[in-house]
Design an enzyme around this catalytic site. Structure first.
Site, short mmCIF file in Angstrom:
data_model
loop_
_atom_site.label_atom_id
_atom_site.label_comp_id
_atom_site.label_asym_id
_atom_site.label_seq_id
_atom_site.Cartn_x
_atom_site.Cartn_y
_atom_site.Cartn_z
N GLY A 93 1.63 13.82 -9.93
CA GLY A 93 0.34 13.94 -10.59
C GLY A 93 -0.80 13.78 -9.59
O GLY A 93 -0.57 13.52 -8.41
N GLY A 134 -4.67 12.38 -8.05
CA GLY A 134 -5.55 11.22 -7.96
C GLY A 134 -4.92 9.97 -7.37
O GLY A 134 -3.84 9.98 -6.79
N CYS A 155 6.68 11.76 -5.97
CA CYS A 155 5.31 11.86 -5.47
C CYS A 155 4.45 10.72 -6.01
O CYS A 155 4.66 9.57 -5.66
CB CYS A 155 4.73 13.23 -5.80
SG CYS A 155 3.30 13.67 -4.78
N GLN A 202 4.70 6.27 -5.83
CA GLN A 202 3.61 5.34 -5.55
C GLN A 202 3.43 4.35 -6.70
O GLN A 202 3.23 3.15 -6.47
CB GLN A 202 2.33 6.13 -5.29
CG GLN A 202 2.41 7.07 -4.08
CD GLN A 202 1.38 8.17 -4.14
OE1 GLN A 202 0.39 8.08 -4.85
NE2 GLN A 202 1.62 9.24 -3.39
N ASN A 249 2.82 17.57 -1.65
CA ASN A 249 1.44 17.72 -2.10
C ASN A 249 0.93 16.36 -2.53
O ASN A 249 1.05 15.98 -3.69
CB ASN A 249 1.36 18.71 -3.26
CG ASN A 249 -0.05 18.78 -3.85
OD1 ASN A 249 -1.01 18.31 -3.25
ND2 ASN A 249 -0.16 19.35 -5.04
N TYR A 284 -2.17 10.34 -1.17
CA TYR A 284 -1.96 8.90 -1.09
C TYR A 284 -0.53 8.65 -0.65
O TYR A 284 0.35 9.52 -0.80
CB TYR A 284 -2.22 8.23 -2.45
CG TYR A 284 -3.67 8.19 -2.84
CD1 TYR A 284 -4.43 7.04 -2.68
CD2 TYR A 284 -4.30 9.32 -3.37
CE1 TYR A 284 -5.77 7.00 -3.04
CE2 TYR A 284 -5.64 9.30 -3.72
CZ TYR A 284 -6.37 8.13 -3.55
OH TYR A 284 -7.71 8.11 -3.89
N HIS A 338 8.65 16.80 -3.06
CA HIS A 338 8.99 17.46 -4.32
C HIS A 338 10.39 18.08 -4.21
O HIS A 338 10.54 19.22 -3.78
CB HIS A 338 7.96 18.54 -4.65
CG HIS A 338 6.65 18.00 -5.12
ND1 HIS A 338 6.25 18.02 -6.44
CD2 HIS A 338 5.65 17.37 -4.45
CE1 HIS A 338 5.06 17.45 -6.56
NE2 HIS A 338 4.68 17.05 -5.36
N GLU A 353 12.25 19.29 -6.41
CA GLU A 353 12.49 20.45 -7.27
C GLU A 353 12.31 21.76 -6.52
O GLU A 353 12.67 22.84 -7.00
CB GLU A 353 11.58 20.41 -8.49
CG GLU A 353 10.11 20.63 -8.22
CD GLU A 353 9.39 19.37 -7.77
OE1 GLU A 353 8.16 19.41 -7.66
OE2 GLU A 353 10.05 18.34 -7.53
#
Length: 355
Positions: free
Chosen positions: A217, A219, A244, A248, A286, A289, A325, A327
């Site tokens: 996701g 932000g 991803c 975190q 991608n 953070y 990622h 996938e």
């Protein structure tokens, strides 16, 4: 005469050509991917960002909806050296400003030197540098999007039955999940319950899942407090997995911390080394953070370029996460086995009792 402008946080304004009209702002980031532009543009992780493609030609194999990762384009604007008409028409239909015919090599160099930065974009027959600067002035920082999950998550539960006879139940917390994550689990026989990013512990308990999965996701992971609390509630009771942003969030819930990177990892050729096998695989990434402190988890994989954590695990807590990622949309396919490893954790689970 230019009909598009990109205003940068450092003060400069870059002239360009309008390919899709509009005015917008966001965090300016770049991807090194030379394929997969459809997947990138529909990846919810790009919400509230302006995506710059470093590869010079974007759109050379058309636009096909079966390759989309969500129902819409997520970047607030798009920048490229050259966009084909197919992509320009698609972005126009989506209402996403797009510009090209500027030196993206110079722009990427500026991002690498100064880090991801705020920018404003103005494109169209009436565009002006002043409009781009005004858009820039309205741009928040990524950490200021305190409820960004609401922009990318499902609003109510959706269930996808697994292929075959397997009876594994996965509760997938949608913080901006790519559709290929759901597909990868369904293809392996798991029934996937896609849940809102702020789902309550009681709602998860009612499902009695075999695996709790936290998705990717956009932000700052610090802004996903509900998902972090959910991990704290179920750790040790049910296997936990994350991709991803999910990695975190899980690290934060288990005593770790996260930090913003200078310009992040975005592309399809990021090398990752497994610390146990010493094997190196290529990955799609991608994120802006990273995990600064893994807390109760063991770092099992690292990025070859900067040693940031790419994999976290705990056999005792039954936790398995990846920063990249697996996938693999658009590729490479080196890490697809992650989903098999996640479902293998089910064999040693302690079922969550329904209320």
């Amino acid at each position: 005469m230019s009909d598009a402008y990109v205003a940068l946080e450092g003060g400069s304004v870059v002239a360009a050509r309008c390919r899709a009209p509009g005015t917008s702002h966001g965090e300016l980031v770049f991807t090194t991917a030379y394929t997969g532009y459809e997947e990138s543009l529909t990846d919810p992780s790009y919400e509230e960002q302006v995506l710059t493609f470093s590869y010079p030609l974007i759109g050379n194999y058309g636009v096909r909806s079966e390759r989309f990762e969500s129902g819409r384009v997520h970047p607030r604007a798009v920048v490229a050296r050259e966009l084909t008409d197919d992509v320009a028409e698609w972005l126009t239909e989506e209402g996403v400003p797009a510009v090209d015919r500027l030196d993206t090599r110079d722009l990427v160099g500026e991002i690498r030197e100064g880090g991801a930065m705020k920018c404003g974009v103005s494109a169209g027959p009436d565009a002006s540098p002043e409009d781009a600067k005004a858009a820039l002035a309205e741009c928040p920082g990524m950490s200021d999007y305190t409820d960004i999950g609401a922009q990318v998550s499902v609003s109510a539960q959706k269930t996808y039955p697994g292929d075959g006879d397997a009876d594994t139940e996965v509760a997938l917390v949608d913080c901006g999940a790519k559709e290929s994550i759901v597909k990868s689990l369904v293809e392996r026989g798991a029934t996937v319950h896609v849940l809102p990013y702020d789902v309550s512990p009681g709602e998860v308990s009612d499902l009695a899942p075999d695996v709790l999965f936290i998705s990717n996701g956009p932000g700052d992971p610090a802004n996903f407090e509900a998902a972090e609390s959910l991990v704290s509630e179920f750790v040790g009771e049910v296997p936990l997995a994350g991709i991803c942003l999910g990695q975190q969030i899980i690290a934060r819930a288990l005593g770790g911390s996260t930090a913003k990177m200078d310009f992040g990892h975005r592309g399809v050729n990021q090398p990752v080394r497994d610390l146990r096998s010493e094997k190196v695989v290529m990955t799609t990434q991608n994120h802006g953070y990273t995990v600064a402190d893994p807390g109760d988890l063991e770092v099992t994989q690292v990025n070859v370029n900067d040693d940031t954590p790419e994999g976290l695990e705990s056999d005792d807590l039954r936790v398995l996460t990846r920063q990249y990622h697996p996938e693999a949309n658009p590729g490479p396919n080196d890490t697809l086995g992650f989903f098999d490893d996640v479902l293998d954790m089910v064999d040693c689970r302690t079922p969550v009792a329904a209320d």
